[in-house]
Scaffold this motif. Structure first.
Motif, short mmCIF file in Angstrom:
data_model
loop_
_atom_site.label_atom_id
_atom_site.label_comp_id
_atom_site.label_asym_id
_atom_site.label_seq_id
_atom_site.Cartn_x
_atom_site.Cartn_y
_atom_site.Cartn_z
N ILE A 61 0.83 -1.21 0.00
CA ILE A 61 0.00 0.00 0.00
C ILE A 61 0.86 1.25 0.00
O ILE A 61 0.63 2.18 -0.78
N ASN A 62 1.87 1.28 0.85
CA ASN A 62 2.71 2.48 0.96
C ASN A 62 3.63 2.66 -0.23
O ASN A 62 3.99 3.79 -0.56
N ALA A 63 4.03 1.56 -0.89
CA ALA A 63 4.92 1.67 -2.06
C ALA A 63 4.15 1.88 -3.36
O ALA A 63 4.75 2.20 -4.39
N ALA A 64 2.83 1.70 -3.33
CA ALA A 64 2.04 1.82 -4.55
C ALA A 64 2.20 3.21 -5.16
O ALA A 64 2.32 4.20 -4.45
N THR A 65 2.17 3.26 -6.48
CA THR A 65 2.37 4.53 -7.17
C THR A 65 1.30 5.56 -6.82
O THR A 65 1.53 6.76 -6.99
N THR A 66 0.20 5.12 -6.29
CA THR A 66 -0.84 6.06 -5.87
C THR A 66 -0.58 6.61 -4.48
O THR A 66 -1.29 7.50 -4.02
#
Length: 121
Positions: A61-66
């Protein structure tokens, strides 16, 4: 059904799971922040998933591009490593997350190397 209690805003502020942005939100609307923190605590405190699995999901979640929230990636990598995750497992999470965009790998891979070295250096 028994009522469950969750850490207060002040209690959470004392943990390593505090996002500094929440300080501003606490000033703007403390009731909303309290409700949000209680809401987000439910799956963290309950449910059948092992903590290691939850930490791997939080990394994604934290590394997602969003999102691209490096402090969250670091914190959850540290937690995952403490819960027994391997470097290879975390790398696979980053690889899967990078399907959304390679920026996930560019953010997460250097952090993984740093955290792995700290724990195993």
């Amino acid at each position: 059904m028994t009522e469950k209690t969750y850490p207060s805003t002040e209690a959470q502020r004392q943990t390593d799971d505090w996002n500094p942005m929440w300080d501003m939100l606490a000033e703007m609307d403390p009731d909303y922040l309290e409700a949000f923190l209680a809401f987000r605590a439910v799956p963290q405190k309950n449910g059948p998933l092992p903590q290691k699995t939850k930490e791997l999901i939080f990394i994604a979640i934290n590394a997602a591009t969003t999102h691209l929230w490096a402090p969250g990636v670091r914190r959850h990598m540290q937690n995952a490593l403490r819960e027994g995750a391997t470097k290879e497992e975390i790398l696979e999470v980053l690889q899967l997350t990078s399907i959304m965009g390679v920026h996930s790998m560019a953010l997460g891979a250097p952090i993984l190397n740093e955290e792995w070295e700290k724990m195993n250096g």
